[in-house]
Motif scaffolding. Structure first.
Motif, PDB file in Angstrom:
ATOM      1  N   LYS A  78       0.827  -1.215   0.000  1.00 40.73           N
ATOM      2  CA  LYS A  78       0.000   0.000   0.000  1.00 40.73           C
ATOM      3  C   LYS A  78       0.859   1.263   0.000  1.00 40.73           C
ATOM      4  N   ASP A  99      -6.390   1.522  -6.059  1.00 39.98           N
ATOM      5  CA  ASP A  99      -6.137   2.707  -5.239  1.00 39.98           C
ATOM      6  C   ASP A  99      -4.759   3.310  -5.509  1.00 39.98           C
ATOM      7  N   CYS A 100      -4.022   2.770  -6.442  1.00 40.52           N
ATOM      8  CA  CYS A 100      -2.655   3.236  -6.698  1.00 40.52           C
ATOM      9  C   CYS A 100      -2.662   4.628  -7.320  1.00 40.52           C
TER      10      CYS A 100
END
Length: 584
Positions: free
Chosen positions: A343, A387-388
Motif C-alpha cells: 500500500k 487505489d494506486c
C-alpha cells in the motif's frame, strides 16, 4: 604535653591543609590552560614557515583545548590525577608559545633543530590529549554539564567551522556516553542545516574513522547518531570513496543485522547511496549484505522507508551477474512481487524498479517473474479501479512493456488477463501523461504478435487512434498514425476500420495539401490508406469520400505515395472514374 603538641600540630596542618588550595589551583590551571591555548591557536595561524607541521600542531591544540573545556565542565575537585596532567600540560603550552614566537620572528638557530623541536612538541600534545581521554573514560570525573561550543552562524569562515567540529570530535573521543550522544546530535544538525560541514568532517581521516567506529558502539543512541551522519556524508558523491576507503561497508552491514530501527534505516540509506554507479557490490556481498538486505525486505515488521532503501541497494547490485543469480536463488523475485502489492507508493515503485532491473535482458529471469505471478501483480497495480497513484500506474505500465513484450507467450498472458481493456480505458479517460504512455505502449504492443493486433481491433482501438490524429501534439499524431498503420495490416482490422464511415473521412482530412505538415508522419498515413485499398469496401468508401480530392491534389503535385494510392483506386471498375490523374 605530646598530646597537646600533637593536637596543635594537627590544628596547624588543618588550617594550612594544601588540598583546597590544590583544588583551587587545579581549577584555575584548567581555565589558565584554556585561555593560553586559545591565544596560542590564534598565534599559529600567523606562522608562515614549517606550514605543514604547524597545521598539525594547531589541530592538536584545538583538540586539547576542547578536551580541557570538557574536563572543566566536570566536578574536578580533589582529583590528584587531573592536577598532575595539568601540571605537565602548562609547560608544554609555554614551550609551544616559545617555538611559535621564534617561528614568527624567524629567530630560531637552525631549520633541522626547529623541525625536531616541533616533532617533539607534537608528540607531547598527543600524550596530553590521550591522558585527558583516559581519565575521562575511566569515570573518575563526575559529569556536571556539557556546554558545547556554540555553532558558528551562517556565513562563518572555514576555520570557525573547523574549530567547532574539532570540539565536537574531541567530546566524542573523551566524553561519556551522554556527551558523545549530544556531540553526534549537534554534528548531525549542523550538517542538515549547512552541508558545508560535510567537507569539514571528511577533511580529517581521524574524524571519519571515529564516526565509523561508533557504528559498532554498544550504546544504541551513539550507533544511531553515527549512522545518521554517515548517511548524510554518503549522499555526496565526491566523499563516497573516503567512506569506502575507511572501511564503512562491514560496520554498516552489522548495523543492518543487529542495529535499532533508526540505525538500520541510516545504514540502508548509506548503502543505497554507496552502491550508485559504483563497484562496491562485491564488498557488500562478501560481508553478507545481500542476505541481510533480503531479510529486511521479507520482514513484515520493517518500516516502508527501511524496506525501500533496502530495495534500492539490491536494485543497484543486480548488475553483478553472480549477485543477481544469488538473489534469484534466495527467492528475491517472490519477495518483490509481494512488495509490488504494498500500500506504500515508494515501496511499490522500488519493487517494480527492482523487478525490471533483475529481469532486463535475461529471458530466463523474465520467465521466472511471469511464473511467480509478476504479470498479474503489475496488472493489479495498473488497474484503473485500483487505489494506486497515477505515478505508480505509469511505472507499472512501463514495467509491463519492458518485461512482457519481448516474449510471445507473455503477450498472450497479458491479453488473457485483460491488458488491452486497460490500455483502451487509459486512452479514453486517462490524464494526459498516462494517455501518451498508453499510446506508446499500444504501438509497442502492435509490434509483438498478430494476436495482439486482433485483440486491439476487437477492443475498438482504431476508433480511438483516429481521434488522436487530430491532436495538437505532433508526437501524439505520429504515434497514433504508426499504431494504426500496424493494426490495419490485419484483414479483420481493415474491415472493421472501414465499417465506420467516419474513420475514412477523418483519415482523409489529414491529407489536406495546405495543412499536411500538421497531420503527423505522412509516411504512416499513406501506409494506412494503402492498406485500406487492399479491400473492396475500403477502396469503394475512399473513392466515394468527399475528401478524396485531397489525395488527388497531392497526386497532381507529384507526391509519389498519393499517386500510388490513386493508381490502386483506378484499377478494375474504378479505372474509368479516375482515369488520367495518375498518368499526368
Amino acid at each position: 604535653m605530646r598530646t597537646t603538641m600533637g593536637e596543635e600540630q594537627g590544628s596547624q596542618r588543618s588550617e594550612a591543609d594544601p588540598r583546597p588550595q590544590e583544588s583551587s589551583t587545579g581549577e584555575s590551571s584548567i581555565r589558565r590552560s584554556i585561555q593560553s591555548i586559545s591565544s596560542l591557536i590564534s598565534l599559529t595561524y600567523t606562522i608562515k614557515i614549517f606550514a605543514a607541521k604547524w597545521k598539525t600542531i594547531t589541530t592538536k591544540l584545538e583538540e586539547l583545548n576542547s578536551g580541557l573545556v570538557a574536563i572543566e565542565n566536570c566536578e574536578a575537585n580533589e582529583n590528584p590525577v587531573l592536577s598532575g596532567i595539568l601540571s605537565n600540560t602548562l609547560p608544554t603550552i609555554n614551550e609551544c608559545h616559545d617555538l611559535a614566537r621564534r617561528c614568527v620572528d624567524l629567530s630560531y638557530s637552525g631549520k633541522l633543530l626547529m623541525q625536531s623541536d616541533l616533532d617533539m612538541l607534537s608528540a607531547k600534545l598527543d600524550l596530553h590529549a590521550r591522558s585527558l581521554s583516559e581519565i575521562y573514560n575511566a569515570g573518575v570525573l563526575s559529569h556536571r554539564f556539557a556546554i558545547v561550543v556554540s555553532r558558528p552562524g551562517n556565513g562563518a569562515c572555514r576555520e570557525d567551522m573547523r574549530f567547532y567540529v574539532r570540539d565536537l570530535m574531541t567530546r566524542m573521543k573523551i566524553g561519556d556516553a551522554e556527551m558523545k550522544r549530544q556531540a553526534l546530535h549537534n554534528l548531525h544538525n549542523s550538517i542538515v542545516e549547512d552541508d558545508k560541514y560535510v567537507k569539514v568532517v571528511v577533511e580529517h581521516t581521524d574524524t571519519v574513522n571515529l564516526l565509523i567506529s561508533f557504528l559498532d558502539s554498544n550504546e544504541v543512541e551513539i550507533q544511531d547518531g553515527s549512522s545518521k551522519i554517515v548517511s548524510l556524508i554518503s549522499g555526496f558523491g565526491s566523499y563516497k570513496g573516503i567512506l569506502i576507503g575507511a572501511g564503512v561497508i562491514a560496520p554498516l552491514i552489522r548495523v543492518l543485522e543487529y542495529g535499532s530501527k533508526i540505525g538500520k534505516e541510516g545504514s540502508a540509506r548509506s548503502l543505497q547511496r554507496l552502491t550508485e554507479n559504483s563497484d562496491n557490490g562485491w564488498s557488500i556481498s562478501a560481508h553478507g549484505g545481500v542476505t541481510a538486505l533480503l531479510k529486511l525486505c521479507e520482514c513484515g515488521d520493517s518500516s516502508a522507508g527501511l524496506i525501500g532503501s533496502a530495495c534500492g541497494v539490491l536494485k543497484n547490485l543486480v548488475g553483478v551477474e553472480e549477485i543477481k543469480r544469488f538473489m534469484v536463488e534466495e527467492g528475491a523475485i517472490t519477495t518483490f512481487i509481494r512488495l509490488v502489492k504494498s500500500k506504500d507508493e515508494a515501496l511499490q515503485i522500488n519493487a517494480i524498479a527492482f523487478l525490471q532491473n533483475i529481469a532486463s535482458g535475461d529471458e530466463g529471469i523474465q520467465n521466472v517473474v511471469i511464473k511467480e505471478g509478476g504479470i498479474r501483480a503489475l496488472l493489479c497495480v495498473s488497474e484503473p479501479r485500483s487505489d494506486c497513484s497515477c505515478k505508480v500506474r505509469e511505472i507499472a505500465l512501463r514495467a509491463i512493456e519492458n518485461l512482457c513484450f519481448c516474449c510471445n507467450s507473455s503477450v498472450g498472458v497479458l491479453i488473457k488477463y485483460g491488458f488491452v481493456d486497460q490500455l483502451i480505458y487509459f486512452l479514453r479517460n486517462g490524464e494526459v501523461s498516462i494517455q501518451e504512455l498508453a499510446l506508446k505502449v499500444a504501438i509497442r504492443l502492435c509490434e509483438t504478435t498478430e494476436e495482439a493486433k486482433k485483440a486491439m481491433g476487437d477492443a475498438n482501438f482504431m476508433t480511438e487512434l483516429v481521434k488522436f490524429l487530430d491532436s495538437k501534439s505532433f508526437e501524439v499524431r505520429e504515434m497514433a498514425a504508426e499504431a494504426l498503420s500496424s493494426m490495419v495490416l490485419i484483414p479483420k482490422n481493415r474491415k472493421r476500420f472501414v465499417q465506420d464511415d467516419r474513420n475514412i473521412g477523418l483519415l482523409l482530412q489529414r491529407f489536406d495539401p495546405d495543412n499536411l505538415g500538421n497531420a503527423g508522419n505522412k509516411k504512416f498515413l499513406f501506409s494506412i490508406l494503402m492498406s485500406l485499398t487492399s479491400c473492396n469496401s475500403g477502396r469503394r468508401k475512399i473513392a466515394h469520400s468527399g475528401y478524396l480530392k485531397n489525395i488527388e491534389k497531392l497526386a497532381e503535385a507529384e507526391v509519389s505515395d498519393a499517386k500510388r494510392i490513386v493508381k490502386k483506386l483506378s484499377t478494375n471498375r474504378f479505372r474509368s472514374m479516375l482515369s488520367g490523374i495518375w498518368h499526368s
